[in-house]
Design an enzyme around this catalytic site. Sequence first.
Site, PDB file in Angstrom:
ATOM      1  N   HIS A 215       0.548  -1.364   0.171  1.00 43.74           N
ATOM      2  CA  HIS A 215       0.262   0.025  -0.357  1.00 43.74           C
ATOM      3  C   HIS A 215       1.155   1.688   0.037  1.00 43.74           C
ATOM      4  O   HIS A 215       1.478   1.649   1.052  1.00 43.74           O
ATOM      5  CB  HIS A 215      -1.067  -0.039   1.435  1.00 43.74           C
ATOM      6  CG  HIS A 215      -1.503   1.115   1.266  1.00 43.74           C
ATOM      7  ND1 HIS A 215      -2.799   1.818   0.539  1.00 43.74           N
ATOM      8  CD2 HIS A 215      -1.423   2.158   2.106  1.00 43.74           C
ATOM      9  CE1 HIS A 215      -3.619   2.706   0.922  1.00 43.74           C
ATOM     10  NE2 HIS A 215      -2.981   2.971   1.802  1.00 43.74           N
ATOM     11  N   ASP A 217       0.698   5.056  -0.526  1.00 40.43           N
ATOM     12  CA  ASP A 217      -0.144   6.644  -0.919  1.00 40.43           C
ATOM     13  C   ASP A 217       1.315   7.037  -0.998  1.00 40.43           C
ATOM     14  O   ASP A 217       1.913   7.634  -0.483  1.00 40.43           O
ATOM     15  CB  ASP A 217      -0.063   6.877   1.407  1.00 40.43           C
ATOM     16  CG  ASP A 217      -0.664   6.143   2.068  1.00 40.43           C
ATOM     17  OD1 ASP A 217      -2.227   5.979   1.150  1.00 40.43           O
ATOM     18  OD2 ASP A 217      -0.472   5.936   2.947  1.00 40.43           O
ATOM     19  N   ASP A 329      -7.521   1.263   2.143  1.00 42.15           N
ATOM     20  CA  ASP A 329      -6.856   2.565   3.019  1.00 42.15           C
ATOM     21  C   ASP A 329      -8.612   3.987   3.512  1.00 42.15           C
ATOM     22  O   ASP A 329      -9.036   4.092   4.589  1.00 42.15           O
ATOM     23  CB  ASP A 329      -5.760   2.483   2.921  1.00 42.15           C
ATOM     24  CG  ASP A 329      -4.982   4.072   4.477  1.00 42.15           C
ATOM     25  OD1 ASP A 329      -6.018   3.190   5.598  1.00 42.15           O
ATOM     26  OD2 ASP A 329      -4.626   4.484   4.352  1.00 42.15           O
ATOM     27  N   ASP A 466       1.922  -1.425   4.321  1.00 40.47           N
ATOM     28  CA  ASP A 466       2.478   0.380   3.931  1.00 40.47           C
ATOM     29  C   ASP A 466       4.012  -0.006   3.171  1.00 40.47           C
ATOM     30  O   ASP A 466       4.448   0.187   4.703  1.00 40.47           O
ATOM     31  CB  ASP A 466       2.232   1.111   4.950  1.00 40.47           C
ATOM     32  CG  ASP A 466       0.668   1.351   5.199  1.00 40.47           C
ATOM     33  OD1 ASP A 466      -0.017   1.057   4.865  1.00 40.47           O
ATOM     34  OD2 ASP A 466       0.492   2.166   6.541  1.00 40.47           O
ATOM     35  N   HIS A 610      -7.329   9.489  -0.489  1.00 39.42           N
ATOM     36  CA  HIS A 610      -7.457   9.486   1.508  1.00 39.42           C
ATOM     37  C   HIS A 610      -6.346   9.512   2.090  1.00 39.42           C
ATOM     38  O   HIS A 610      -6.513  10.088   3.230  1.00 39.42           O
ATOM     39  CB  HIS A 610      -7.846   7.668   0.982  1.00 39.42           C
ATOM     40  CG  HIS A 610      -6.358   7.020   1.183  1.00 39.42           C
ATOM     41  ND1 HIS A 610      -6.204   6.101  -0.098  1.00 39.42           N
ATOM     42  CD2 HIS A 610      -5.140   6.512   2.022  1.00 39.42           C
ATOM     43  CE1 HIS A 610      -5.068   5.211   0.446  1.00 39.42           C
ATOM     44  NE2 HIS A 610      -4.297   5.708   1.720  1.00 39.42           N
TER      45      HIS A 610
HETATM   46 ZN   LIG Z   1      -3.275   4.512   3.134  1.00 39.38          ZN
END
Ligand SMILES: [Zn+2]
Length: 1198
Positions: A215, A217, A329, A466, A610
């Site tokens: 994951h 971001d 998420d 993550d 997000h």
């Molecule tokens: Zn995230």
Amino acid sequence: MKKYVAVWGAMFFCVICLSLYLMLETLNTSPGRYNDMTAESLLNFERKIDGIERDIKHNEEIIREIKGAIKEVSKDDHESMGKLQDIVGSQNKKLQENFDQLKRLRNEEVAKKEHNQNNVIEFDPINVKSGKQDKTVVERGFPVLRKPVSISQAMCSWSEEPTKKAEIQMEEVFESLPFDNPDGGAWKQGWQVTYEQNRWNAGNKLRVFVVPHSHTDPGWVKTYDRYYEDQTRHIFDNMLEKLEKYPKFRFMYAEMSFFHIWWNEISEDKRRRVKKLIEEKRFEIITGGWVMNDEANTHYFAMLDQLLEGHQWLDGTLGVKPSAGWAIDPFGHTPTMAYLLRRSGFNNMLIQRVHYAIKKYLAKNSNLEFMWRQNWDRYGNTDMFCHLMPFYSYDIPHTCGPEPATCCQFDFRRLPGSSYSCPWRQAPQEITDNNVKDRANMIIDQWKKKATLYRTNTVFIPLGDDFRYDKADEWDKQYVNYQKLFDYINSNSQLGVEAYFGTLSDYFNSIYEEKNVKPGLHPNGIPTLSGDFYTYADKDDHYWSGYFTSRPFQKNLNRVMESHLRAAEIIYSMATTLSRRQGDSKNFPASMFMEMMIEARRNLGLFQHHDGITGTAKDFVVVDYGNRLLKSLKAMKEVIKECALYLSIDDKSKYALDQADPLYDVDEQRSAHDALPEKSVISLGKIGDSTPRSVMFYNSLAYSREQVVKIYVTHPHVIVKDNEGNTIQTQVEPFWNEPGDISTEKFKVSFRVTVPALGIVRYTVTRVNDFANTQNSISSVLIFNSDDDGKIKSPPFSVEKTKGSDVTLENSHMKAMFSGSTGLLKSILTKDDDKTHDTRIEFIKYGTKVHSGDRSGAYLFLPDGPAKPYVDDNPPIVTVIQGPIVSEVHVYMDLITHVVRLYNSSGIDGVSLDMQNIVDITSTMNTEVAVRIRTDVNNKDGEFYTDLNGFQIQRRKTYEKLTLQGNVYPMPTMGFIEDEHKRFSILSANSLGFANLKTGMVDVFLDRRLNQDDSRGLGQGVIDSKQTPSRFRLLLETRSGGKYNKKQTSALPSLLGHQTSLHLIHPLYVIPSRQKHSSSFPSQTSLSPMKTELPCDVHLLNLRTMQYRDDGPQRLQPKNSAALFFHRLGVDCGFPNKGLMCKAATGEVILSGLFSDFRTDIAQQVSLTLMYEEKDIDTTELLDLEPMEISSYVVTLQ
Ligand SMILES: [Zn+2]
């Protein structure tokens, strides 16, 4: 004889004058230029009738005189005499007929008004407070609102048709659950899961897919670029190397914002190898959007656009079409996402962050997999297969089964000696021949327990977290240890399990295989579900309702940039098509603008992440997002301005882009990413300078619109002329440097403009001598609670100081009453029914919990109890502006500047109140502020409505059992409450939190400043507060028909509600000329690119020029095709919809009839992100646009 000739001459002169006069009158009175008659046109009738009456009398006198004279002069010439008498008589008769016709039209108009008393407001003369400036204020009537447009019977029938009810309705789940949070043991939020030992055996195996993922971001505690450099690029490098090394290993990845950077950096050889891994289904792209978007604060335009950008990039560059959605998420989930994925050709999706009590409830009944149905669906054709993850998180401890202490031991990155460990103090063990049996049994137990929560013999076990797999040795550790487990398990069939590495699609395909249905169809035994998953709580009363409002400045900047991108896409598509047609594409910088558009699409896409639009990134990451948004906002303003100029020039070869010295200015400037915009001021020159300056207005909506606009100028005495050269009514208002201090350099001028669908008009503004233009009114200005003595002297305004007495603003539709002491709205009187409606505005504030360890932060709202009223120690200074175009009340509080405005307009801006706030809570600690509006709407049982992503409306209910913070919901564009008689809506220009805590009351959160972290990984509070703007429309509607059906889970906005929201989100773009170019105007003053404008219930979502493949040499060259998106709005027919200028709501569109200057002859209906061609469209036939559906087409423009 001389006299005879003179009389003949006089008579001919008279006859010619009469004829000319009649011609003019006939032209002016021909009905039908507009369907509706405004009060002004009625006034014109009266004036003309008076004029003609006077003229007829005057003519009769002249004719009598002429007759007398002729008798005298030519007693013998009977023939001439007769002829003359005939001519004069017939002209007089025509005059009389014209007079009669005019009278009839006038009477018809009056009769129609009387007949439609419910719909049309009586003409009501105004008494504008003159502020003792006799000659400046013109006494005028209020413009009467345009009449309602008709809505097709098909739409009204559809809206009242029952929806296809799903088996599980989230509203009923909320009603039934106690939300009591008992301790479940090892699975804290669940229960002690057990299963029958013989449920799976050698003949009926449980199929297990262990699915590696990472994951990533695109911005959170590091910036997007930093994450790429530090971690994400290594994940991709390792992926290529390790998947080639371990043929049984699998990997999947979601975010194209990162992946495309890497793709651009790697060699052709590596690209070929990556493609091979994808073809062999060892590496899968899931979702494939630009980001994994937030689902609460996002607007469906931006959700779709980032999905489209990702898919276009993928399809164009790698030829890959993802089919499974992956959202582990985002903080709560919306059915809008299910819809967008479904209509993009996806078969399945997965979601994760859902309230723990709801997860438990669904898990108890094995309902964690369901067909997600839109709650407006009448036919059940929106169903989307959805997998909901059951436990607390998406990390490895919370995904292999219900017991995190056990699962953590199967995260081999946490093997002893690494920087990661298990917080349950039971470390993973390397799998060896000695321990494989025990370890296999341990994990099989977890897998089987997890499988009992679902209805099939296949279980999905994610293996990631993550930014995982950024180190090469993690690949080795996870692969080697899991493969040992799999080898052991798969060779011992008595365990009743077969296990492999897999991808998300492997898992879903296994279910389809098991259920024996084609992917995308409804597997037998899977329930249907409707509703949404807000508001999310991950534990206790920790509701994630803070992020609906966190960083509201950037939420606002995002929406502004979003509407600019849409407006730029549309005007660019039109301009680039025309430049191609003209063959002068060298003049028009098509590639340069295309580059700006691509970057803007991606910057907007990035912010939908997000941790972007949610306001949950670190301060410096917010700055990074802000700079990207600002850069693209400026670029889009440039594209809009230049395309508008290019389109309005007759001789397109004369166009040249001059960036150093442009002809036109942008409407406003922002000095920094966190600064409020400052409007451009049109410099009108010195005294005696009578050169007109021009202003262009661009309307990005596909309907004509009429509304009040405000421009800033350097001189208060002006003439504004419309695109036909008519002087129009204007109103000048003061610009306040601060309360009580009026600028002598800047003035605001308001006036009404009418702009065609997607069109551009050019008006001019010219400086004149003081008070030379009686069409220009100087606003009256009142000031309350000011300390200064006497009058504030600032010509031409005369500011009257006053105290105490209440203030009324009025237009043809309503009167709005304000308190003289606080300046805040108290009530609204609607003139249709002469009823007064309580509508009290106040401001409230919250602190955060003091006694427990958990306090509000970027994600969480944990208030210190009910709201307290926000009132300053001293009464606020209040200013009141009144005039014939607009009236407004400004309230200056310590933390909030609040403006409520009422327009005198026959357009829809005359139907609602405009509310604007600027909040600055920089000086406070742990403070949240909200605006509260108390109404007398009797919304029973705590029921209210908020929108999901601006796409649909969800019915909600306030429950005490959810705590205060659990009753706050996202409001991207609107919220409303209603009873049998009326509906009160607040329409918002950007996403904020919304609550309805008591009957008749709505709260909208405006800003929040929290001094501490709320333990969700961000590691900081939210204290980078800015001066933050917010803008709303308050719309009060009286139900006139249709069904008031509070049992329907999906309510629909009225046509007026939809259109008011569209006007608010897509304002007119103002393009003022720069001073020195005042005379070099383009030649067209009005441009109507649409041959037929769209019906009122169809929104042109986008017209987006297609791009060639992104890694090829033509990437910046626009294609001659564009993606065209229509959204057919769902309409509640039970409300009148005055003020609209669009045509009837019929849903009827024919592609070939859309544009005047170019053709759309080849068209294909395609899936939403253009990956699949559905069918060829005959452009001369009616399109099939279903209510609520978005339809997409690829069209060639030529
Ligand atoms: Zn995230």
